[in-house]
Write a protein that holds these residues in place. Sequence first.
Motif, short mmCIF file in Angstrom:
data_model
loop_
_atom_site.label_atom_id
_atom_site.label_comp_id
_atom_site.label_asym_id
_atom_site.label_seq_id
_atom_site.Cartn_x
_atom_site.Cartn_y
_atom_site.Cartn_z
N PHE B 263 -19.19 7.38 30.21
CA PHE B 263 -18.60 7.20 31.53
C PHE B 263 -19.26 6.03 32.26
N CYS B 264 -20.59 6.01 32.24
CA CYS B 264 -21.31 4.94 32.94
C CYS B 264 -20.94 3.57 32.38
N PHE B 265 -20.93 3.46 31.06
CA PHE B 265 -20.69 2.14 30.47
C PHE B 265 -19.26 1.68 30.71
N LEU B 266 -18.30 2.58 30.60
CA LEU B 266 -16.92 2.17 30.84
C LEU B 266 -16.72 1.80 32.31
N VAL B 490 -9.04 4.55 31.11
CA VAL B 490 -10.46 4.89 30.94
C VAL B 490 -10.67 6.39 31.08
N ALA B 491 -9.97 6.98 32.07
CA ALA B 491 -10.10 8.43 32.23
C ALA B 491 -9.63 9.15 30.98
N ALA B 492 -8.50 8.69 30.44
CA ALA B 492 -7.97 9.33 29.23
C ALA B 492 -8.95 9.18 28.08
N MET B 493 -9.58 8.02 28.01
CA MET B 493 -10.50 7.76 26.92
C MET B 493 -11.73 8.67 27.03
N ILE B 494 -12.25 8.80 28.25
CA ILE B 494 -13.44 9.65 28.41
C ILE B 494 -13.08 11.10 28.10
#
Lengths: 306, 723
Positions: B263-266, B490-494
């Motif tokens: 999460f932090c890196f994205l 990004v949310a979907a990826m996390i």
Amino acid sequence: MPYAGTEMSEKPTQGLRHVAFQTEPEKTQRVEYRVIEAIRRGEPVDPSVHASLKDCDGVIEIDSFNLWYGQAQAIYDINMKIPRGEVTALIGPSGCGKSTLLRSINRMNDLIGGVRVDGRMRLNGSPIYAPDVDVIGLRKRLGMVFQKPNPFPMSIYENVVYPLRIDGENRRRVLEEACERSLRSAAIWDEVKDRLKQSALGLSGGQQQRLCIARAIVADPEVLLLDEPCSALDPIATLRIEELITQIAEKYTVLIVTHNMQQAARVSKNTAFMYLGRLVEYGPTADIFQTPALPETEQYVTGRFG
Amino acid sequence: MSRMVGDRVVPAANGARPPGKPLEMRSTPLSARGEPMIWLTGGALVVCLVMIIGLVGMIVTHGMTTFWPRPVEQVTLQDGSVFLGIRTAEDDEPARTLYRTGNRDIGREPFRWVSHADIASIETPPGAVMVEREAWSVWFGVPERAVEVIDGEQRVVAEGYEAVMAYYHAEHASARQRRAEVERLMRQDLGRVNREMERQRLRVRSVELDMQRTDRIGSPMPLPAFVGAAAAVLGLLGVGVAVGRRANGHSVSGRWVRVVRLFCFLGAFIGILGCLLHAPWRGATMTEAELASLRDRTAQREVELQAEYDRILATIREKEAFDARQRLIIVEPTEGRFAPARQIEPDNPIQLSQVVRIVDTNAMGTGQKVGVFLSRWWEFLSTRPREANTEGGVFPVIVGTVMLTLLLTITVTPLGVIAALYLREYAPQGIITSTIRIAVNNLAGVPSIVYGVFGLGFFCYTVGAFVDAGPAPEVRLPPVWWWAGLGTTVAAMIMAYACGVWSRPVPGTEPSKAQIVLRRSGWALWTMTLVLAVTLVVRTPYFTGFFEARAADGSPTFGSRGMLWAALTLALLTLPVVIVSTEEAIASVPNSMREGSYGCGASKWQTLRRIVIPGALPGILTGAILAMARGAGEVAPLMLVGAVKLNQDLPVSGEAPYLHLDRSFMHLGFHIYDLGFQSPDSQAARPLVWTTTLLLLAIVLALNLVAIIIRARLRARLTGSTV
Ligand SMILES: Nc1ncnc2c1ncn2[C@@H]1O[C@H](COP(=O)(O)OP(=O)(O)OP(=O)(O)O)[C@@H](O)[C@H]1O
Ligand SMILES: [Mg+2]
């Protein structure tokens, strides 16, 4: 003379070298296989664990451990402690689950699909089968040597330092020192010191196996797991490896699987006898070979059964 | 006592051993011995070998003889007419001979069938020569004079065949060198000036385009917001690194730790992207005044460039004028006309510099013939084609073929190997993987022209157009939407990652119902992420192409057929070969090696990288070799995605960017087709078809040989046989 089961039963007088024992011929005729019969019937049994091993300082503690390959159960309810700093041998007839037990300690069985386990196993008190365990870190603490020598297709030097390399160690001095140290410990340094850069596949079987032992101890593991390390070797190479095991046992805890009773008697301090996935008897080697608690153990170690 | 049951001897009941049965001399039936099958299988092999040897032999003999100089014959017909020529083919029924007679520029038929009945006499006069020229193909005639024209006055410098040949040998090399210099000036120097002019123009054009568009790109952030965003990015990065450290220190990485770290890196990644795209220093590209000054500067530079252009052109003219002085008068016997400099000026004799080579075969010894043979081969290999490819060399064609093949191999091998690694080592083996495997295998059977059509439609016209000019204006998302989309992705990826982390069962236990549901949703979320990511790239408002100015003028750079797309199309075509052979190679690495590596505490990736891939390398190379061989021999898809009849501009050059992957190229396979079937003078081109085929064969063989040698070395190292 190499040990051979059938020959032994015909000529019981030509006994083992280190641990001599005598059995009266007539006694062999009517032995009551109480525990084994129970195991065959599938009933749970109470293994006979000698008192000295019940509350020892165990590096590895196995606690009601069961294992299934798919639907088939291979290990049933094993409870034992592997004492620290000693050589422990696992014996038992083929297919009784010795390798399986050994491979569950460093979780090699994770690599096989459909393996299910139940129960606990601990290394120095911390659980081996917990969701967050770093399997890689675990395997680094447990060196393993396989039945068939499996050197990698690289130079001898690269083979030995492989465990260090994957840890990111690239300083030449460190690697060379470690390589020499562990090749010396594995008693193969003099044979290969002039050909470290040559392929490890050019070594003989016995040399390859000692190389594998050198590879297993280069990263200073706590426990060494040996799965029939001598089964592919001739008697002389076997003898050398046995000497080697006795030597390195001063530094490491060793757990060795073997089919060779003489070998178990010669190198190990403790012996565990397994049958059909269960532990039958577990005690100091001298006791197991001379005054076993169960008649079937005696029958097995003298080669009259199994 | 013993008795016989069938063929076997059964011991008698009383236990006495029967005597050994003697070896019978009875013959086994033919069908059991399988003699006919030996003949059949051996015969089939012989048939195959004969066909292959025949094929190769035919190509080699025809290909090798093309350049051997043959005698120039002077044929006198029954009606008294005379011509010079060389025999190229014979017919038995009716008995006739095909002569190559050249002299096309004065209206002669370049090839002529002559019936044997019409021939009065055939001689090989020592003065008759064949002249290979830069244009209009060959000329047959007798050299009579060499003249030098100065200020319109002709001065004879050599008279008679031998004197002319001596003059030719003395002066020809330097004349050709001047000619090559002129060529170089025209192609390189003039080309450079032209391209520089084009670049100047494009620079102004792209600024103009940019200025028209400022309203569409996201407006820059105010400075405080920017500073805040940058601080947030740094904070996120710091947290991510700290979390990672903590996890490493414990050698146990918890589930939350991993998800939080991702999460932090994205988050930091999005922040950096936003800061870059909306930085406060991003305003309009230029003011009107700046643009005006740029235009002024460009105009000035253009004047300079024009001057340089004129200067180079003057040099060229000067050299050409010098060249125009030396001329040869080579007379044909039919009507006594000489070879002209140009077809439209039949009274001006040919210039020495226009002559590639004079072959006076009739006066030559074998050594000289070998010399001509070799020099023709060298010309063939090292120069550019002339005369609609029917003469000159095939240098650009060789370069194109080799480059394409190498490019295809270096694209397809990593791609295929990575795909195969995932398929064999990481993917859960199940219905989906089997389906993919079958689909990949079937791809190998798709006709290659289909790939050509796909390559043209997808690579050239879709991806290429995108690279050139970015997404079309009507599909560009407004920035707000785009950022919202990026956030969703990004949310979907996390979430997908978290699903994966939490759906993994404790080793040695079966996954619970909830975990199975989680795993399925993980897959759905990954799919969604992928679709969203592709949409975001395809509809980004921030990318306007690398070659927008040219594309706006209607001259695409990557948006048309070219080397890169051809290589990618062929890579796709040969992908199945690589995947299949890599999978096999990986599977053939013994499991004991893997276990040994895992036992040493290696991770899966380390085991793959250090044990499996090196062990599979010979097999992977086999795949690459097969792919290379297949790719080098393809013609059909290339005709659609980039091979052309003629392109003098090589795909590599000394001019930045050195590798011109956007250019179309020449290819041997296509060249053969072109020579054989598209040539204006197919009679003249026929020998070249053979030679070019031989060359293609040799190149493919050479490439394969190199790969095979590398593979053999590797294999030897792996098995430890030679160290
Ligand atoms: N990968 C596997 N999949 C399924 N069953 C297995 C697997 N490996 C072992 N087994 C089964 O588990 C049981 C125990 O096997 P294991 O290899 O542990 O025996 P072992 O005591 O090491 O025998 P040996 O002395 O012959 O090596 C056997 O019945 C065997 O068939
Ligand atoms: Mg075993």
